[in-house]
Design an enzyme around this catalytic site. Structure first.
Site, PDB file in Angstrom:
ATOM      1  N   GLY B  56      59.327 -12.789  64.533  1.00 22.16           N
ATOM      2  CA  GLY B  56      57.913 -12.182  64.087  1.00 22.16           C
ATOM      3  C   GLY B  56      58.138 -11.562  62.480  1.00 22.16           C
ATOM      4  O   GLY B  56      59.127 -11.038  62.246  1.00 22.16           O
ATOM      5  N   CYS B 140      53.368  -7.323  71.210  1.00 22.86           N
ATOM      6  CA  CYS B 140      54.685  -6.677  71.221  1.00 22.86           C
ATOM      7  C   CYS B 140      54.602  -5.218  71.631  1.00 22.86           C
ATOM      8  O   CYS B 140      53.949  -4.494  71.230  1.00 22.86           O
ATOM      9  CB  CYS B 140      55.159  -6.543  69.850  1.00 22.86           C
ATOM     10  SG  CYS B 140      57.026  -5.598  70.090  1.00 22.86           S
ATOM     11  N   THR B 203      56.638 -10.189  76.512  1.00 23.79           N
ATOM     12  CA  THR B 203      57.403  -9.550  77.596  1.00 23.79           C
ATOM     13  C   THR B 203      56.531  -8.420  78.413  1.00 23.79           C
ATOM     14  O   THR B 203      55.463  -7.873  77.848  1.00 23.79           O
ATOM     15  CB  THR B 203      58.587  -8.738  76.916  1.00 23.79           C
ATOM     16  OG1 THR B 203      57.784  -7.680  75.852  1.00 23.79           O
ATOM     17  CG2 THR B 203      59.587  -9.571  76.265  1.00 23.79           C
TER      18      THR B 203
END
Lengths: 290, 330
Positions: B56, B140, B203
């Site tokens: 990223g 994120c 995640t």
């Protein structure tokens, strides 16, 4: 420097001290490129648990024979599984990784100091052998090894160092052998009493030990190469998990990080902001079966 | 292989289309698990992959979170790297040329603290040669502002995607977080705002503690769980998103084998991303690609497109009809 993934045959594997295992592997590509202080990422078994590889530094390397030796301590699930492997099995290795130690200059005559805390002896042994082999004029007695463990059962046998002819001073935290107390204390005391000023200093051990070694080296202006550790996922510089707070000489307030796997694992004493480190301690051995 | 019938002489066609984006094959490497490509140079040719999604990128370099940044958990790991990256300028000058040299298809993952930062990144990368698409990271879990804040609210997600869409003609992929109640709503908002594809999932928010030190194992306390442990969650999210929107979906989460990858494609994912598995086995993405090819040959399929989305969801319970009655299924 090229890196390899090698399926290495285990040639020999034995417990040489308390929960301390020595493994010899056939790994010709990695052995040929390896430098003292570098490491391999070991997949302790196939499957997904444990998921990640374990970083282990070279203990000895035999480029002509295509062999490497790893010395490790059982501290958790991964190393416990590794200790169950037997000769004849294969292990998936990635390496050699990291930067490695810089050997003393060819005209160096010492003295040098090596400080090992516990399993931190592993890469320093390779380093001492490399110095002895690459620089025959270097008197092995000028290699001063300060070797501390928690208790006598954790030492590698004295005979192990006999062939090298280096000078070894021993310490145990519990006083069961040698100097009683931390190895850094023994080292500092010795340096003080005998006005010992090594040309260079090499150390490997727990981060708390390295913190004291770094402080001593900076205070006495002795160039030091410290082998540092961290949890890491890849060992290749991709996961960025093995960050340590970097000290920037230009800007002390700078908020950067170094990465153990690619910037290290060998660092000069001034590369890390020691006061910002959080220390990871392995669990007590009694809980290993969990 | 003796069982296979009529193995086609030609290699199966692995190419896939994701809206305006055409990829030579469906195996991509996930952002944050492949660095900027150079880290894996000794182990595989990035040109063989469908695409490389780079770590990223933000407008300015970011140092990332303090350590410890990662911890291993059963069949997985939790990370709180904090989006450490070199910044967009250094990426374009120093990192992108190496990937182009190796003929990799490059997708740039972008993130910002504000909608304007996302838009600024899009403008900057829009005119850059060698960028095939942008992946918008609104998912994120490891940074205080930005990231997941945008990905958990449909209006915020739409604002980010819309702002990026206004600044670039590049194909846009939006990467979603599983840490929401209804992921389909977020997907719909992103599609309505102009995304061309959805990556699903980032995640899973997670935590680990140490009973001896009595501390969290991550300095950031929370982190994102990845690895084989999250695959069932990722499959469920992918299925939900596919039910909610018509746009192409890229399956991500716990993919470490060709079987894993094909499971996502069976649901209807048009491509997959290999993430944490790259850390364990650096050549695994190419092994997965080869495994997919072997599977297609074994099944006698000429094109991966003929397999995508062929899940037989009607036939979940192959019992007699009255058995279903007993179970009182709708």
């Amino acid at each position: 420097m090229p890196k390899f993934q090698e399926n290495a045959l285990i040639l020999d594997h034995r417990e040489v001290a308390d929960r301390t295992w020595l493994m010899r592997l056939m790994s010709p590509k990695i052995a040929l490129e390896a430098r003292a202080g570098q490491f391999v990422m070991v997949r302790v078994r196939d499957g997904i648990d444990p998921l990640l590889r374990r970083p282990l530094s070279f203990h000895r390397t035999f480029p002509e024979e295509g062999c490497i030796e790893l010395l490790y301590r059982v501290v958790g699930k991964g190393t416990l599984l590794l200790s169950k492997t037997v000769p004849g099995m294969n292990l998936d290795l990635l390496g050699p990784l990291g930067n490695g130690f810089d050997l003393p200059a060819p005209d160096a005559r010492g003295p040098i100091a090596l400080i090992a805390g516990g399993i931190g002896i592993a890469p320093l042994f390779d380093l001492m052998e490399r110095i002895a082999l690459s620089n025959p004029a270097f008197d092995p007695q000028e290699m001063n090894l300060f070797y501390g463990t928690r208790t006598v059962a954790e030492f590698l046998a004295l005979s192990y160092f006999g062939a090298l002819g280096v000078r070894v001073r021993w310490s145990t935290d519990d006083g069961s052998f040698g100097h009683k107390g931390y190895v850094t204390r023994m080292f500092a005391q010795f340096a003080e009493e005998s006005a010992f000023r090594p040309e260079s200093l090499y150390a490997c051990g727990p981060l708390e030990m390295q913190f004291h070694v770094a402080r001593w080296a900076l205070a006495h202006d002795v160039p030091a190469q410290l082998s540092l550790e961290s949890l890491m996922a890849c060992g290749l510089g991709a996961c960025l998990g093995c960050a340590l707070p970097a000290a920037s000489p230009d800007d002390p307030a700078a908020d950067g990080y170094v990465h153990v796997c690619k910037d290290g694992p060998i660092f000069p004493a001034g590369a890390v902001q020691w006061q910002k480190l959080q220390v990871h301690r392995p669990p007590p051995p009694i809980f290993l079966s969990d | 292989m003796a069982e296979t019938t009529g193995t086609p002489a030609a290699a199966p066609d692995l190419s896939v289309r994701l809206g305006p984006l055409r990829l030579a094959n469906p195996v991509l490497v996930a952002s944050g698990t492949f660095g900027y490509g150079e880290e894996y140079a000794d182990f595989l040719d990035p040109g063989r992959l469908g695409a490389v999604i780079v770590k990223g990128i933000s407008l300015l370099p970011r140092p990332g979170n303090p350590p410890p940044r990662l911890v291993e958990t059963p069949a997985g790991m939790i990370n709180a790297i904090g989006l450490e990256n070199v910044g967009v300028d250094r990426f374009i000058d120093a990192k992108l040329p190496l990937l182009r040299q190796r003929r990799a298809t490059v997708i740039v993952n972008i993130f910002g603290n504000t909608v304007e930062e996302y838009a600024g990144l899009a403008s900057k990368l829009d005119g850059t040669d060698g960028v095939a698409a942008l992946e918008i990271n609104i998912s994120c879990p490891n940074v205080k502002q930005g990231g997941m804040v945008f990905g958990t609210d449909p209006a915020m997600a739409a604002a980010v995607v819309g702002a990026v869409r206004a600044r670039t003609a590049l194909p846009l992929i939006t990467k979603l977080t599983p840490n929401v109640t209804r992921i389909g709503e977020i997907a719909r908002a992103a599609v309505d705002a102009g995304t061309d594809a959805i990556s699903c999932i980032n995640t899973v928010a997670a935590m680990a503690v140490d009973i001896f030190s009595r501390r969290p194992k991550l300095a950031n306390v929370f982190g994102g769980l990845s690895g084989p442990a999250v695959k069932p969650i990722a499959l469920r999210c992918t299925y939900e998103v596919l039910q909610a929107v018509k746009c192409p979906v890229i399956g991500v989460g716990g993919i470490g084998t060709a079987t894993d990858a094909l499971e996502f494609m069976l649901l209807g994912a048009r491509a997959v991303q290999v993430g944490t598995a790259n850390f364990v086995n650096p050549g695994v993405s190419v092994e997965i690609l080869e495994g997919i090819e072997r599977f297609l040959r074994f099944q006698g399929l000429d094109r991966i497109e003929d397999f995508i989305g062929t899940l037989d969801a009607e036939c979940l319970f192959p019992f007699a009809e009255d058995a279903c009655g007993i179970l009182d299924l709708p």
